[in-house]
Design a protein around this motif. Sequence first.
Motif, PDB file in Angstrom:
ATOM      1  N   PHE A 117       0.870  -1.172   0.000  1.00 26.55           N
ATOM      2  CA  PHE A 117       0.000   0.000   0.000  1.00 26.55           C
ATOM      3  C   PHE A 117       0.911   1.226   0.000  1.00 26.55           C
ATOM      4  N   SER A 118       1.014   1.880  -1.171  1.00 25.92           N
ATOM      5  CA  SER A 118       2.100   2.831  -1.411  1.00 25.92           C
ATOM      6  C   SER A 118       1.870   4.217  -0.838  1.00 25.92           C
ATOM      7  N   HIS A 119       0.687   4.483  -0.301  1.00 25.97           N
ATOM      8  CA  HIS A 119       0.442   5.828   0.238  1.00 25.97           C
ATOM      9  C   HIS A 119      -0.500   5.736   1.430  1.00 25.97           C
ATOM     10  N   ILE A 120      -0.059   6.208   2.566  1.00 27.10           N
ATOM     11  CA  ILE A 120      -0.898   6.308   3.759  1.00 27.10           C
ATOM     12  C   ILE A 120      -1.098   7.787   4.051  1.00 27.10           C
ATOM     13  N   ALA A 121      -2.316   8.288   3.811  1.00 24.15           N
ATOM     14  CA  ALA A 121      -2.609   9.700   4.052  1.00 24.15           C
ATOM     15  C   ALA A 121      -2.576   9.991   5.547  1.00 24.15           C
ATOM     16  N   ASN A 122      -2.154  11.194   5.892  1.00 23.41           N
ATOM     17  CA  ASN A 122      -1.859  11.548   7.281  1.00 23.41           C
ATOM     18  C   ASN A 122      -3.102  12.043   8.019  1.00 23.41           C
ATOM     19  N   PRO A 123      -3.621  11.283   8.998  1.00 27.34           N
ATOM     20  CA  PRO A 123      -4.837  11.699   9.723  1.00 27.34           C
ATOM     21  C   PRO A 123      -4.718  13.058  10.414  1.00 27.34           C
ATOM     22  N   PRO A 124      -3.582  13.412  11.077  1.00 27.77           N
ATOM     23  CA  PRO A 124      -3.524  14.719  11.741  1.00 27.77           C
ATOM     24  C   PRO A 124      -3.668  15.898  10.786  1.00 27.77           C
ATOM     25  N   LEU A 125      -3.409  15.685   9.491  1.00 28.55           N
ATOM     26  CA  LEU A 125      -3.547  16.759   8.513  1.00 28.55           C
ATOM     27  C   LEU A 125      -4.918  16.757   7.839  1.00 28.55           C
ATOM     28  N   GLY A 126      -5.845  15.950   8.360  1.00 34.17           N
ATOM     29  CA  GLY A 126      -7.202  15.961   7.850  1.00 34.17           C
ATOM     30  C   GLY A 126      -7.522  14.879   6.845  1.00 34.17           C
ATOM     31  N   TRP A 127      -6.587  13.969   6.593  1.00 35.89           N
ATOM     32  CA  TRP A 127      -6.800  12.901   5.631  1.00 35.89           C
ATOM     33  C   TRP A 127      -7.142  11.595   6.329  1.00 35.89           C
ATOM     34  N   TRP A 128      -7.796  10.684   5.597  1.00 40.09           N
ATOM     35  CA  TRP A 128      -8.027   9.334   6.105  1.00 40.09           C
ATOM     36  C   TRP A 128      -7.627   8.330   5.032  1.00 40.09           C
ATOM     37  N   THR A 129      -7.303   7.136   5.462  1.00 40.47           N
ATOM     38  CA  THR A 129      -6.935   6.051   4.552  1.00 40.47           C
ATOM     39  C   THR A 129      -7.706   4.802   4.943  1.00 40.47           C
ATOM     40  N   GLY A 130      -8.293   4.144   3.962  1.00 41.54           N
ATOM     41  CA  GLY A 130      -8.954   2.863   4.189  1.00 41.54           C
ATOM     42  C   GLY A 130      -8.155   1.742   3.561  1.00 41.54           C
ATOM     43  N   ILE A 131      -8.001   0.643   4.281  1.00 44.66           N
ATOM     44  CA  ILE A 131      -7.251  -0.518   3.817  1.00 44.66           C
ATOM     45  C   ILE A 131      -8.209  -1.700   3.711  1.00 44.66           C
ATOM     46  N   ALA A 132      -8.234  -2.374   2.547  1.00 43.72           N
ATOM     47  CA  ALA A 132      -9.083  -3.552   2.358  1.00 43.72           C
ATOM     48  C   ALA A 132      -8.246  -4.691   1.790  1.00 43.72           C
ATOM     49  N   MET A 133      -8.410  -5.879   2.360  1.00 40.37           N
ATOM     50  CA  MET A 133      -7.657  -7.059   1.926  1.00 40.37           C
ATOM     51  C   MET A 133      -8.607  -8.243   1.826  1.00 40.37           C
ATOM     52  N   MET A 203       1.840 -15.015   5.926  1.00 42.99           N
ATOM     53  CA  MET A 203       2.894 -15.734   6.620  1.00 42.99           C
ATOM     54  C   MET A 203       2.906 -17.225   6.294  1.00 42.99           C
ATOM     55  N   GLN A 204       2.020 -17.667   5.402  1.00 45.80           N
ATOM     56  CA  GLN A 204       1.981 -19.058   4.991  1.00 45.80           C
ATOM     57  C   GLN A 204       2.103 -19.146   3.476  1.00 45.80           C
ATOM     58  N   GLN A 205       2.928 -20.083   3.018  1.00 43.40           N
ATOM     59  CA  GLN A 205       3.186 -20.244   1.601  1.00 43.40           C
ATOM     60  C   GLN A 205       1.902 -20.561   0.837  1.00 43.40           C
ATOM     61  N   ASP A 206       1.767 -19.928  -0.340  1.00 44.42           N
ATOM     62  CA  ASP A 206       0.640 -20.154  -1.240  1.00 44.42           C
ATOM     63  C   ASP A 206      -0.695 -19.710  -0.657  1.00 44.42           C
ATOM     64  N   HIS A 207      -0.669 -18.835   0.334  1.00 40.21           N
ATOM     65  CA  HIS A 207      -1.888 -18.219   0.859  1.00 40.21           C
ATOM     66  C   HIS A 207      -1.950 -16.799   0.279  1.00 40.21           C
ATOM     67  N   TYR A 208      -2.622 -16.659  -0.856  1.00 36.13           N
ATOM     68  CA  TYR A 208      -2.524 -15.437  -1.639  1.00 36.13           C
ATOM     69  C   TYR A 208      -3.567 -14.403  -1.223  1.00 36.13           C
ATOM     70  N   LEU A 209      -3.233 -13.141  -1.553  1.00 29.86           N
ATOM     71  CA  LEU A 209      -4.050 -11.998  -1.156  1.00 29.86           C
ATOM     72  C   LEU A 209      -4.298 -11.086  -2.347  1.00 29.86           C
ATOM     73  N   THR A 210      -5.335 -10.293  -2.249  1.00 32.64           N
ATOM     74  CA  THR A 210      -5.531  -9.148  -3.118  1.00 32.64           C
ATOM     75  C   THR A 210      -6.137  -8.039  -2.265  1.00 32.64           C
ATOM     76  N   GLY A 211      -6.142  -6.814  -2.772  1.00 33.07           N
ATOM     77  CA  GLY A 211      -6.677  -5.732  -1.948  1.00 33.07           C
ATOM     78  C   GLY A 211      -6.533  -4.373  -2.605  1.00 33.07           C
ATOM     79  N   TYR A 212      -6.968  -3.352  -1.903  1.00 36.07           N
ATOM     80  CA  TYR A 212      -6.877  -1.988  -2.394  1.00 36.07           C
ATOM     81  C   TYR A 212      -6.911  -1.032  -1.211  1.00 36.07           C
ATOM     82  N   GLU A 213      -6.663   0.243  -1.494  1.00 31.30           N
ATOM     83  CA  GLU A 213      -6.772   1.276  -0.471  1.00 31.30           C
ATOM     84  C   GLU A 213      -7.615   2.431  -0.986  1.00 31.30           C
ATOM     85  N   LEU A 214      -8.255   3.097  -0.050  1.00 31.86           N
ATOM     86  CA  LEU A 214      -8.980   4.334  -0.308  1.00 31.86           C
ATOM     87  C   LEU A 214      -8.350   5.433   0.531  1.00 31.86           C
ATOM     88  N   PHE A 215      -8.394   6.645   0.035  1.00 26.25           N
ATOM     89  CA  PHE A 215      -8.020   7.768   0.893  1.00 26.25           C
ATOM     90  C   PHE A 215      -8.748   9.017   0.437  1.00 26.25           C
TER      91      PHE A 215
END
Length: 296
Positions: A117-133, A203-215
């Motif tokens: 997740f290449s960008h985490i917006a900064n909450p103290p500056l008024g931004w929010w970030t959502g993480i979904a996996m 943390m386990q081999q061949d246990h795959y993930l996908t996901g996205y972020e909102l901000f």
Amino acid sequence: SSVPKPRYSRSWFSVCGISNVQTTRSNVVFADNADNYGILPLQTPYSTAFFDFQDIYGVIPDPVELGGLWGFFMNYDLDQDEVLEPNLAGAEIFGVKTTNDCAGLNLDPYIGQALLFSHIANPPLGWWTGIAMTSLAVDPNPNDGITTHQLLVTAYGAAGQVLKQTITDIPYLGKRAYLAHTWLVNSERVIPDDAVWIVVSSMQQDHYLTGYELFGLGSPPAGVDSLAGLEAAKSLSQRLLFPRVENADGYGDGLQRWTGIAVINPNSAEADLTYRLYTATGTLVRTVNRSIGAYR
């Protein structure tokens, strides 16, 4: 796959456009992690469908034990009962019904052992970030009472330093969705305010993930679309393409536009980067060289 959005107190919508982009006829099946499925009218080559998930379900299910609902599309042979070669392209658009906030995501066919997740917006500056996996792993032993598999979350600071590492879990074929600044494990913050990017690793081999972020902005000005969505990266590359860059009053209509670009170096050595900026007609207008430190 199509991964639903984090849920907030406001009412959300989710629509999808999907196309059969090959010359062969096929059955396109939509299935979710609550064992529901349906066939889309895309048997004709180069046909397309656009729909609201609310219209498909009527009442959208909420498998709480799996962390929520998600689904995927596949090219399927109903007679032979097998998945066929990929033939689909599509996008999901979701947003808030009572505002003009919306975001779009490509229906990403790629999965990985780790999500960046290449960008985490900064909450103290008024931004929010959502993480979904979402977990694409099937429970290897449904009778052992273990219904989740472990994830390692590593948060990095602007100087490339590891700020925090946290072990958490996700249900098999389930999902997790969090607001970054309120994501807690054992009553402790997973992502500190000074984190600038994170990686979530299975943390386990061949246990795959996908996901996205909102901000977006917590309190946006009236009429301003304050929502953006980005797929989480599942692989690394030596070349990145940004197909559209807007800056200032580029259209001459008086509206001030801007474009934010996030590039991370998740390696142990410094990297040298070359940025090339082109006009809409393909003319190279500027070249800039920059270096980026390890894990920055």
